[in-house]
Scaffold this motif. Structure first.
Motif, PDB file in Angstrom:
ATOM      1  N   SER A   6      28.421  54.525  11.553  1.00  0.00           N
ATOM      2  CA  SER A   6      28.354  53.614  10.407  1.00  0.00           C
ATOM      3  C   SER A   6      28.559  52.197  10.923  1.00  0.00           C
ATOM      4  O   SER A   6      29.488  51.928  11.688  1.00  0.00           O
ATOM      5  CB  SER A   6      29.423  53.963   9.367  1.00  0.00           C
ATOM      6  OG  SER A   6      29.175  55.234   8.804  1.00  0.00           O
ATOM      7  N   TYR A  36      14.328  57.404   8.110  1.00  0.00           N
ATOM      8  CA  TYR A  36      14.874  56.196   7.494  1.00  0.00           C
ATOM      9  C   TYR A  36      13.806  55.569   6.618  1.00  0.00           C
ATOM     10  O   TYR A  36      12.617  55.914   6.701  1.00  0.00           O
ATOM     11  CB  TYR A  36      15.331  55.209   8.586  1.00  0.00           C
ATOM     12  CG  TYR A  36      14.331  55.074   9.710  1.00  0.00           C
ATOM     13  CD1 TYR A  36      13.290  54.164   9.648  1.00  0.00           C
ATOM     14  CD2 TYR A  36      14.410  55.912  10.830  1.00  0.00           C
ATOM     15  CE1 TYR A  36      12.347  54.084  10.665  1.00  0.00           C
ATOM     16  CE2 TYR A  36      13.482  55.832  11.852  1.00  0.00           C
ATOM     17  CZ  TYR A  36      12.453  54.916  11.767  1.00  0.00           C
ATOM     18  OH  TYR A  36      11.517  54.842  12.765  1.00  0.00           O
ATOM     19  N   SER A  92      22.775  49.817   1.099  1.00  0.00           N
ATOM     20  CA  SER A  92      23.352  50.834   1.979  1.00  0.00           C
ATOM     21  C   SER A  92      22.186  51.622   2.561  1.00  0.00           C
ATOM     22  O   SER A  92      21.508  52.369   1.867  1.00  0.00           O
ATOM     23  CB  SER A  92      24.302  51.753   1.215  1.00  0.00           C
ATOM     24  OG  SER A  92      24.860  52.720   2.076  1.00  0.00           O
ATOM     25  N   ILE A 149      20.514  54.366   5.012  1.00  0.00           N
ATOM     26  CA  ILE A 149      20.869  55.651   5.620  1.00  0.00           C
ATOM     27  C   ILE A 149      19.913  55.965   6.768  1.00  0.00           C
ATOM     28  O   ILE A 149      18.692  55.904   6.614  1.00  0.00           O
ATOM     29  CB  ILE A 149      20.826  56.793   4.591  1.00  0.00           C
ATOM     30  CG1 ILE A 149      21.787  56.485   3.424  1.00  0.00           C
ATOM     31  CG2 ILE A 149      21.195  58.114   5.251  1.00  0.00           C
ATOM     32  CD1 ILE A 149      23.231  56.359   3.840  1.00  0.00           C
ATOM     33  N   SER A 170      19.060  59.110   8.579  1.00  0.00           N
ATOM     34  CA  SER A 170      19.278  60.533   8.320  1.00  0.00           C
ATOM     35  C   SER A 170      18.936  61.377   9.540  1.00  0.00           C
ATOM     36  O   SER A 170      17.970  61.110  10.258  1.00  0.00           O
ATOM     37  CB  SER A 170      18.410  60.966   7.129  1.00  0.00           C
ATOM     38  OG  SER A 170      18.533  62.347   6.893  1.00  0.00           O
ATOM     39  N   ASP A 182      24.913  61.887   9.324  1.00  0.00           N
ATOM     40  CA  ASP A 182      23.997  60.760   9.180  1.00  0.00           C
ATOM     41  C   ASP A 182      24.684  59.438   9.507  1.00  0.00           C
ATOM     42  O   ASP A 182      25.910  59.300   9.370  1.00  0.00           O
ATOM     43  CB  ASP A 182      23.446  60.690   7.755  1.00  0.00           C
ATOM     44  CG  ASP A 182      22.574  61.884   7.412  1.00  0.00           C
ATOM     45  OD1 ASP A 182      22.089  62.557   8.344  1.00  0.00           O
ATOM     46  OD2 ASP A 182      22.376  62.131   6.201  1.00  0.00           O
ATOM     47  N   GLN A 204      24.967  55.219   8.729  1.00  0.00           N
ATOM     48  CA  GLN A 204      24.871  54.343   7.563  1.00  0.00           C
ATOM     49  C   GLN A 204      25.002  52.895   8.010  1.00  0.00           C
ATOM     50  O   GLN A 204      25.858  52.567   8.836  1.00  0.00           O
ATOM     51  CB  GLN A 204      25.952  54.686   6.546  1.00  0.00           C
ATOM     52  CG  GLN A 204      25.892  53.851   5.276  1.00  0.00           C
ATOM     53  CD  GLN A 204      26.859  54.352   4.214  1.00  0.00           C
ATOM     54  OE1 GLN A 204      27.205  55.524   4.176  1.00  0.00           O
ATOM     55  NE2 GLN A 204      27.304  53.461   3.359  1.00  0.00           N
TER      56      GLN A 204
END
Length: 299
Positions: free
Chosen positions: A64, A94, A166, A168, A170, A198, A200
């Protein structure tokens, strides 16, 4: 001879006076073995046994992060590996309107010396598939352990991504056509599906005074008009750039003809990228100097 079968398929034929056999690549779950003696083409009745094989526990993850619109990022793809690992295939998906992958490499990764490495990116669908293999007979593998870096992903948040987004990254079990599955290769070529976490990216507003290097006219893009803006300011009485740091394209703490040349060189002659924050990144000046940016402009 002695015939050994596993789960209904012949696994090996060994000499008749052998006292043991090791299955070096059992399948995950329950393995049913049958052993027969063979003489002159005739098989004896089978003796059977079974063995439960647990699947190795592996975890692949992306971090993240915080970023601003247009910012370039170096993102490690890391793993917790229960066993020495011979390779992997990992798809990453993404939103291509929010994020783009520029390259994937093995810098500072635990995968140096791999026999095969490839990364394929479909920028339209937002899918990057990464493949890496060591020769299964080679003693050099990815070591078991925590925080093993599999590769490095170089990408950037698109300049038009709104602050507050936000984003992600993935790690799906399977993605793409033809489908690519997330697989960790261990136990002499056996493939196991890993657990996945995942990534972030929290997209924040650019700091006050942030700018894009070379964006002399403040329209958030770098093109011929920026070089003309610098020349107009220097020689035709044009207005002082609202963000002097942006007009200082070569980052020498001066605004002169060399900055216009630097912009033109980067645009049309294949010159070196502009100094940070360049290549679309909108950030504060990483170098100190006398120039200012009284009106930072970001997308």
């Amino acid at each position: 001879s002695i015939e050994i079968a596993r789960n209904g398929s012949i696994l090996a034929n060994i000499v008749g006076d052998s006292s043991g056999f090791i299955d070096t690549s059992p399948e995950p779950g329950l393995n049913q073995y049958e052993v027969r003696g063979v003489l002159l083409g005739l098989s004896s009745a089978a003796s059977s046994c079974s063995s439960e094989v647990s699947v190795p526990v592996n975890l692949v993850s992306l971090p993240s992060l915080d970023a601003t619109p247009g910012e370039g990022l170096e993102i490690p793809l890391s793993a917790v590996l229960e066993l020495p690992t011979e390779g992997f295939s990992i798809p990453i998906s993404y939103d291509p309107l929010l994020f783009a992958v520029d390259a994937v490499d093995l810098q500072d990764a635990d995968t140096a010396g791999a026999d095969f490495f490839m990364a394929e990116t479909d920028g339209v669908s937002g899918l990057t598939s990464i493949f890496l293999i060591f020769d299964s007979e080679d003693i050099q593998h990815i070591p078991a352990g925590n925080n093993r870096v599999l590769c490095r992903i170089l990408g950037h948040v698109t300049p038009t991504t709104p602050a507050g987004t936000s984003l992600i990254l993935s790690l799906p079990a399977t993605a793409g056509l033809p489908p690519i599955s997330a697989v960790i290769v261990q136990n002499n070529g056996a493939g196991y599906s890993p657990s996945r976490t995942d990534g972030q990216i929290a997209v924040n507003s650019a700091p006050a005074g942030a700018f894009i290097r070379g964006d002399a006219n403040g329209d958030t893009t770098i093109d011929l008009a920026d070089a003309i803006s610098v020349l107009d300011f220097l020689f035709s009485g044009g207005t002082n750039p609202a963000c002097q740091n942006a007009a200082d394209a070569n980052d020498d703490d001066q605004i002169n003809i060399a900055d216009a040349v630097q912009i033109l060189d980067a645009l049309f002659v294949g010159g070196a990228p502009l100094p940070p924050p360049g290549n679309g990144s909108c950030l504060s000046d990483p170098t100190t100097g006398s120039l200012t940016c009284s009106q930072g402009i970001c997308p």
